[in-house]
Design a protein around this motif. Structure first.
Motif, PDB file in Angstrom:
ATOM      1  N   ALA A  20      -1.069  -3.292   2.694  1.00  0.00           N
ATOM      2  CA  ALA A  20      -2.226  -2.568   3.219  1.00  0.00           C
ATOM      3  C   ALA A  20      -2.910  -3.432   4.263  1.00  0.00           C
ATOM      4  O   ALA A  20      -3.000  -4.662   4.116  1.00  0.00           O
ATOM      5  N   LEU A  21      -3.402  -2.789   5.328  1.00  0.00           N
ATOM      6  CA  LEU A  21      -4.108  -3.511   6.394  1.00  0.00           C
ATOM      7  C   LEU A  21      -5.607  -3.348   6.206  1.00  0.00           C
ATOM      8  O   LEU A  21      -6.120  -2.226   6.142  1.00  0.00           O
ATOM      9  N   LYS A 355       4.399  -5.075  10.418  1.00  0.00           N
ATOM     10  CA  LYS A 355       3.792  -5.582  11.653  1.00  0.00           C
ATOM     11  C   LYS A 355       2.531  -4.781  12.014  1.00  0.00           C
ATOM     12  O   LYS A 355       2.206  -4.590  13.179  1.00  0.00           O
ATOM     13  N   ALA A 356       1.811  -4.349  10.981  1.00  0.00           N
ATOM     14  CA  ALA A 356       0.608  -3.545  11.198  1.00  0.00           C
ATOM     15  C   ALA A 356      -0.455  -4.303  11.992  1.00  0.00           C
ATOM     16  O   ALA A 356      -1.174  -3.716  12.804  1.00  0.00           O
ATOM     17  N   ALA A 359       0.411  -4.100  15.550  1.00  0.00           N
ATOM     18  CA  ALA A 359       0.131  -2.752  16.038  1.00  0.00           C
ATOM     19  C   ALA A 359      -1.344  -2.591  16.393  1.00  0.00           C
ATOM     20  O   ALA A 359      -1.695  -1.979  17.408  1.00  0.00           O
ATOM     21  N   MET A 360      -2.216  -3.156  15.568  1.00  0.00           N
ATOM     22  CA  MET A 360      -3.645  -3.034  15.823  1.00  0.00           C
ATOM     23  C   MET A 360      -4.046  -3.832  17.063  1.00  0.00           C
ATOM     24  O   MET A 360      -4.849  -3.362  17.883  1.00  0.00           O
ATOM     25  N   PHE A 361      -3.476  -5.009  17.232  1.00  0.00           N
ATOM     26  CA  PHE A 361      -3.745  -5.794  18.444  1.00  0.00           C
ATOM     27  C   PHE A 361      -3.269  -5.040  19.680  1.00  0.00           C
ATOM     28  O   PHE A 361      -3.945  -5.036  20.712  1.00  0.00           O
ATOM     29  N   HIS A 362      -2.106  -4.426  19.559  1.00  0.00           N
ATOM     30  CA  HIS A 362      -1.581  -3.645  20.681  1.00  0.00           C
ATOM     31  C   HIS A 362      -2.517  -2.488  21.024  1.00  0.00           C
ATOM     32  O   HIS A 362      -2.834  -2.251  22.192  1.00  0.00           O
ATOM     33  N   THR A 373      -0.463   4.959  18.909  1.00  0.00           N
ATOM     34  CA  THR A 373       0.390   3.986  18.235  1.00  0.00           C
ATOM     35  C   THR A 373       0.574   4.401  16.790  1.00  0.00           C
ATOM     36  O   THR A 373      -0.408   4.675  16.088  1.00  0.00           O
ATOM     37  N   ILE A 374       1.826   4.457  16.360  1.00  0.00           N
ATOM     38  CA  ILE A 374       2.154   4.866  14.999  1.00  0.00           C
ATOM     39  C   ILE A 374       2.710   3.683  14.216  1.00  0.00           C
ATOM     40  O   ILE A 374       3.558   2.934  14.702  1.00  0.00           O
ATOM     41  N   ILE A 375       2.234   3.525  12.989  1.00  0.00           N
ATOM     42  CA  ILE A 375       2.781   2.546  12.053  1.00  0.00           C
ATOM     43  C   ILE A 375       3.599   3.308  11.025  1.00  0.00           C
ATOM     44  O   ILE A 375       3.095   4.252  10.394  1.00  0.00           O
ATOM     45  N   PHE A 376       4.879   2.947  10.866  1.00  0.00           N
ATOM     46  CA  PHE A 376       5.753   3.706  10.005  1.00  0.00           C
ATOM     47  C   PHE A 376       6.282   2.826   8.875  1.00  0.00           C
ATOM     48  O   PHE A 376       6.304   1.593   8.959  1.00  0.00           O
ATOM     49  N   ASP A 377       6.721   3.488   7.806  1.00  0.00           N
ATOM     50  CA  ASP A 377       7.341   2.793   6.682  1.00  0.00           C
ATOM     51  C   ASP A 377       8.530   3.610   6.234  1.00  0.00           C
ATOM     52  O   ASP A 377       8.368   4.754   5.774  1.00  0.00           O
ATOM     53  N   ASP A 378       9.727   3.082   6.371  1.00  0.00           N
ATOM     54  CA  ASP A 378      10.937   3.808   5.981  1.00  0.00           C
ATOM     55  C   ASP A 378      11.040   3.887   4.479  1.00  0.00           C
ATOM     56  O   ASP A 378      10.465   3.097   3.727  1.00  0.00           O
TER      57      ASP A 378
END
Length: 379
Positions: A20-21, A355-356, A359-362, A373-378
């Motif tokens: 969790a972020l 790498k959440a 992603a937030m920095f990006h 920007t999407i954060i995914f989890d397979d």
């Protein structure tokens, strides 16, 4: 997996670690690890497969709060999420294990003493639990326990990214409905960020024409034009006054309708959807909108702002605001599943859950052209 209520706890411990972020009161980001929680009565456990980053997530991180909400210690981020139900608690019958679901993050009290809930305006419930707003942790995690009544089943044909983007679509869908955008109505959209471009898709689907969208950044306008080729774009020159910008926007509307500006046939937007919350942009919206028109503010801005009071007053222009959404999710699902609104094209960058933080920095880096920007989890 069988519902947790009927399954041994060993099945829960067999799950992966729950990432969790979190944003902290020290304006830092932390990716924390824990075990998945067991859903209680009326709850469901969702494996979150995709989460979109919202500007409010970045704001909570950068400022340790947003408006009246402050982070005391830390808060889990994320509220644009979708996934799969992997366990349910006792009494849950609206979703089952294996269902694809969208997570509506705002859960009101629905107590008989709450006038807003009783009137159906549950987004204004003063004690609403909105996941990602302190003290309620958000959905940017691998496994999330949520009240099952606020999970919406979606067709198998929908991708997880589409499901995640139902949340920003719900914002602009609510705005479109309240603004009563009509066929053939000239509409101005100020701000071509993520909400602005989703609003553009909604305005197009509602039949508005012509549509003009503005921004200070050329790349954002180019992205909007790529999404909706028929839209007219106007890049704001910050050296000009809001009135000067408004006059040029009116000329653009007039030309788009086939008339020459300044010949008595000027066309002004009947509705302006203000998607920035920036004071100067609100002023431009006010000066551009036709008399008796509507300036509808979706963007979030400073706590206190000045407005061109007498211009709004003497032209009977309505100034209206939006706070989140209500009763939009089933309609949003139908719009996406039915192909009326394509939200997939909003996604410009993807990061795995591990790498959440990156992603937030990006998402916070304004120097990099980006929409959603999407954060995914397979699985």
């Amino acid at each position: 997996m069988a519902p947790v209520a009927d399954a041994p706890l060993a099945n829960m411990t067999a799950l992966k670690e729950n990432l969790a972020l979190l944003a902290t009161s020290k304006k830092e980001l932390e990716l924390v690890r824990s075990q998945a929680e067991k859903p209680g009565p009326g709850q469901a456990l969702v494996h979150v497969r995709a989460t979109g980053i919202c500007g409010s997530d970045v704001h909570f991180w950068k400022h340790a709060g947003l408006g009246p909400w402050k982070i005391d210690s830390c808060v889990g981020l994320g509220h644009e999420s979708g996934g799969v139900v992997i366990a349910v608690g006792e009494g849950v019958d609206n979703v089952k294990v294996g269902d694809k679901v969208a997570i509506e993050p705002g859960v009101p009290c629905f107590k008989p003493t709450c006038n807003f809930c009783l009137k159906g305006k549950y987004n204004l419930c003063p004690t609403v639990d909105f996941y990602s707003v302190p003290p309620r942790d958000g959905t940017l995690r691998r496994y999330h326990v949520h009240p099952a009544g606020w999970l919406h089943k979606v067709p198998e044909s929908m991708s997880f990214e589409e499901i995640a983007l139902l949340e920003p679509l719900s914002v602009t869908l609510q705005a479109t409905l309240q603004a009563e955008i009509k066929l053939g109505q000239p509409v101005l959209i100020t701000g071509a960020g993520p909400i602005g471009v989703v609003q553009l898709l909604c305005a197009k689907a509602a039949g508005a024409t012509p549509i003009v969208i503005t921004d200070v950044v050329a790349d954002r306008l180019a992205f909007a034009k790529k999404l909706v080729p028929e839209v007219h774009t106007y890049q704001i020159d910050t050296a000009k006054t809001p009135l000067e910008c408004a006059q040029e926007i009116i000329a653009l509307f007039t030309t788009a309708c086939g008339f020459a500006p300044g010949t008595g046939s000027d066309v002004m937007p009947a509705v302006t959807m203000e998607c920035t919350g920036v004071q100067s942009s609100v002023h431009t919206a006010a000066f551009a909108t036709e008399p008796t028109g509507l300036v509808f503010v979706i963007g979030v801005g400073a706590n206190y702002q000045e407005i061109p009071f007498m211009h709004l007053s003497t032209n009977e222009i309505t100034l209206k605001f939006l706070f989140r959404y209500r009763d939009t999710w089933p309609r949003a699902i139908r719009l996406v599943a039915g192909g009326m609104i394509d939200v997939k094209q909003l996604v410009t960058h993807r990061f795995p859950l591990e790498k959440a933080r990156d992603a937030m920095f990006h998402a916070a880096d304004r120097s990099v052209p980006s929409c959603k920007t999407i954060i995914f989890d397979d699985a």
